[in-house]
Enzyme design. Structure first.
Site, PDB file in Angstrom:
ATOM      1  CG  LEU A  30      -2.026  -1.063   1.238  1.00 53.70           C
ATOM      2  CD1 LEU A  30      -2.812  -0.984   2.538  1.00 53.70           C
ATOM      3  CD2 LEU A  30      -2.953  -0.917   0.045  1.00 53.70           C
ATOM      4  N   GLY A  31       2.033   1.205   0.569  1.00 50.10           N
ATOM      5  CA  GLY A  31       2.886   2.385   0.606  1.00 50.10           C
ATOM      6  C   GLY A  31       4.023   2.194   1.589  1.00 50.10           C
ATOM      7  CB  ALA A  32       7.272   2.680   1.878  1.00 49.21           C
ATOM      8  N   GLY A  33       6.763   4.627   4.376  1.00 48.15           N
ATOM      9  CA  GLY A  33       7.015   5.905   5.037  1.00 48.15           C
ATOM     10  C   GLY A  33       8.291   5.866   5.831  1.00 48.15           C
ATOM     11  CG  MET A  35       8.009   5.749  11.902  1.00 47.62           C
ATOM     12  SD  MET A  35       6.803   5.881  13.237  1.00 47.62           S
ATOM     13  CE  MET A  35       7.075   4.332  14.081  1.00 47.62           C
ATOM     14  N   GLY A  36       8.166   2.674   8.298  1.00 51.75           N
ATOM     15  CA  GLY A  36       8.013   1.302   7.827  1.00 51.75           C
ATOM     16  C   GLY A  36       7.248   1.234   6.528  1.00 51.75           C
ATOM     17  CE  LYS A  52       2.980   2.770   9.162  1.00 52.32           C
ATOM     18  NZ  LYS A  52       3.017   4.212   9.527  1.00 52.32           N
ATOM     19  CG  ASP A 146       3.683  12.591  11.677  1.00 52.15           C
ATOM     20  OD1 ASP A 146       3.885  13.731  11.207  1.00 52.15           O
ATOM     21  OD2 ASP A 146       3.996  11.549  11.074  1.00 52.15           O
TER      22      ASP A 146
END
Length: 628
Positions: A30-33, A35-36, A52, A146
């Protein structure tokens, strides 16, 4: 903005992505940021979830793990209509993860980037939903820290706030102190950007930022390098020239520099209703523009199916027991040259004949037995009583004893002359009793001999025994395995830390920043390594909620060795026990050790009460306590 199809929403798994996390088979990325990485999966009942998986750099930090466990436990208590609930987690595995309900909608950041700004009514419904979500989150003792457009998802029936409180686990850990940034500078509050102070009012500021971003399509503090944006947030007013007039009272109040001037969440909701005029605010499927609503429908249709579960391996045939006895004499013998396992032509009996004494049985599957199971069928030795032939793998003298063989004339030995089957059992031996008595006698003899030795010899033996039985006298600096002494961490010093009353700090933070206890709580029952409490009855106190303290004497020098050696532990020290220069050892449950040097406190006529400390910290100087 164009309404291009949401291509790339669900990315296929790559070679370095796991196939299964915590028993959930992953279906897409789904995605990445920071933190993970976030994956799509499904519950056993077919409901989609978002998992996550925390980056390995964070999972290797013991302070992050401690905080992550605390935040996940708090997040599990958040059950609001405008939040994505936590449904599963693993905070102690090799790579921690967190599973929440999947929201089939774009983030606010994605919707604005692809479809432009939202109309005022959608913005007001967005602000009301986020305010309700923050009410539930703050009620659980969590500050989001955040809140930004990427953490607000747009569902068909209202917004959803995600990732609440998780940023606190990474804030000021060893990793973030080396340059990894958690949080988006453009949506930080002034106090968060300047001093790192976090309160529920910090989230209210972010809510105002989000409402303005949704209405304008960009940040009201502009773009550019992070340090430039943060400077404008702290020192300049936001640019609200393009903000619709009905939204200005709400956004202006939320973006006040002083946290005390910002509205409470109940006021935020009231301001939204006032801005809507005569049209009441009601969440429904028409709360978003048609283009954004269409992207939600598109995501539902594009949702990947659950990953197929690999078929189970075929089970081995269930073995059955068949008699190894050859056909009875009356049965016709097998034709010459036929394999030994050829079945006779007569029908199988309804029940297998019971095995005879000494008769062997071999397992076989359904149908024809395999060739390797056939040798027992060729053994004629079981047609009449005689000693069994020892097999090569059992050719031990123990198994060849006459006691275990059927009797045969002429085979008798002295003491074994019975001609009936089975032979009389041998007279039981009392070997165990003899051995036990021998050991007891030896122990008594050694005790008597030891009592006759000189005292000096006994002292030497005792000393040697205590050292060799585990090294208990080697001190806390010895390694668990009795090896070389580990290298002590280097101390880090911080001068002139002003700690207001009812504030706490964590020794792992770099630098340590005093912060208030969670909303509705008290530092006395918080998780601070060091706090300053001002009570009407107990007076001013310096204490710890996450370890122990020792007030050092004038003759004791504040150092790592001293803090390890002292044992006069307490959890609270009254300030009237301290003078300027007094040193206090602080030993946190997370394994950090510090020397806090008292430099005085504010005067009674000052508007706020605070004390000043110097801190010298040895991080990870001891092994963290279990569960800390």
């Amino acid at each position: 903005m164009s309404s291009a199809p949401s291509a790339g929403i669900f990315q296929p798994l790559k070679a370095d992505d796991p196939e299964i996390v915590g028993g959930y088979r992953l279906a897409a990325v789904l995605g990445a940021g920071g933190m993970g990485k976030v994956y799509l999966s499904y519950t056993p009942g077919g409901r989609p979830i978002a998992i996550k998986v925390i980056r390995s750099e964070f999972s290797e930090d013991p302070e992050f793990r401690r905080r992550f466990q605390q935040e996940v436990r708090s997040a599990e208590r958040v059950q609001g209509l405008y939040t994505a609930p936590v449904i599963d987690s693993d905070t102690e595995g090799s790579q921690p993860w967190l599973a929440t309900a999947y929201v089939p909608g774009p983030s606010l950041a994605h919707a604005v980037a692809h479809h432009g700004a939202l109309p005022p009514r959608s913005v007001l419904l967005l602000a009301v939903g986020v305010a309700e979500a923050l009410t539930v989150i703050h009620g659980a003792g969590i500050v989001h820290r955040d809140l930004k457009p990427a953490n607000v998802l747009l569902a068909s029936d209202g917004p959803r706030v995600i990732d609440f409180g998780i940023a606190r686990a990474a804030d000021s850990t060893a990793l973030t102190s080396t340059g990894v940034t958690i949080g988006t500078p453009a949506f930080m509050a002034p106090e968060q950007a300047s001093t790192g102070t976090i309160t529920p009012a910090t989230d209210v500021f972010a809510l105002g930022q989000i409402a303005a971003f949704a209405a304008i399509g960009s940040s009201v503090y502009g773009d550019g390098p992070s340090h430039a944006v943060l400077y404008r947030i702290v020192h300049e007013d936001p640019d609200l020239s393009e903000l619709p007039q009905e939204l200005r009272p709400l956004v202006t109040r939320c973006l006040s520099r002083d946290p005390a001037d910002r509205p409470a969440l109940t006021e935020v909701i009231a301001l939204c209703h006032a801005a809507s005029g005569t049209e009441p605010l009601r969440q429904g499927e028409d709360w978003l523009p048609r283009a954004v609503a269409g992207s939600i429908t598109e995501r539902v249709h594009l949702l990947p199916a659950p990953a197929p579960t690999p078929p189970p391996k075929p089970a081995a045939p269930v073995p059955t027991e068949v008699s190894a006895q050859p056909p009875a004499p009356s049965a016709p013998p097998a034709p010459a040259g036929a394999p030994a396992h050829a079945a006779p032509t007569q029908a199988a009996p309804a029940k297998p004949a019971p095995a005879q004494p000494g008769q062997a049985t071999v397992p076989t599957g359904y149908g024809t037995p395999p060739p390797y199971a056939q040798p027992p069928h060729q053994q004629p030795a079981y047609a009449y009583p005689q000693p069994p032939r020892p097999q090569p793998s059992y050719a031990q003298p123990t198994y060849a004893q006459p006691t275990y063989a059927q009797p045969r004339p002429g085979y008798a030995q002295p003491g074994w002359g019975q001609q009936t089957y089975p032979p009389a059992p041998a007279k039981p031996k009392r070997t165990g009793l003899i051995v036990t008595l021998s050991v007891v006698g030896a122990v008594i003899g050694l005790a008597v001999l030891g009592s006759l030795l000189p005292d000096s010899d006994k002292g030497k033996g005792g000393a040697a025994g205590s050292q060799g039985s585990g090294g208990g006298s080697t001190g806390t600096s010895a390694s668990p395995g009795g090896g070389n002494k580990p290298v002590d961490p280097k101390p880090v010093s911080y001068k002139g830390i002003d700690m207001p009353a009812a504030h706490q700090l964590m020794l792992a933070d770099n630098p340590p920043r005093p912060a208030e206890a969670p909303e509705g709580g008290s530092v006395l029952y918080g998780d601070g390594d060091l706090y300053y409490y001002q009570g009407s009855v107990s007076g001013h106190q310096l204490g710890t909620s996450n370890g122990k303290m020792v007030l050092l004497n004038n003759s004791e020098k504040g150092s790592l060795a001293t803090c390890r050696a002292v044992t006069r532990f307490t959890e609270k020290i009254n300030l009237d026990q301290l003078t300027v220069g007094s040193e206090v050892c602080v030993l946190s449950d997370a394994g950090h050790i510090a020397v806090a040097t008292y430099r005085g406190k504010s005067g009674s006529k000052e508007s706020s009460q605070y004390l000043t400390l110097d801190l010298t910290i040895w991080r990870n100087a001891e092994e963290a306590k279990k569960g800390a």
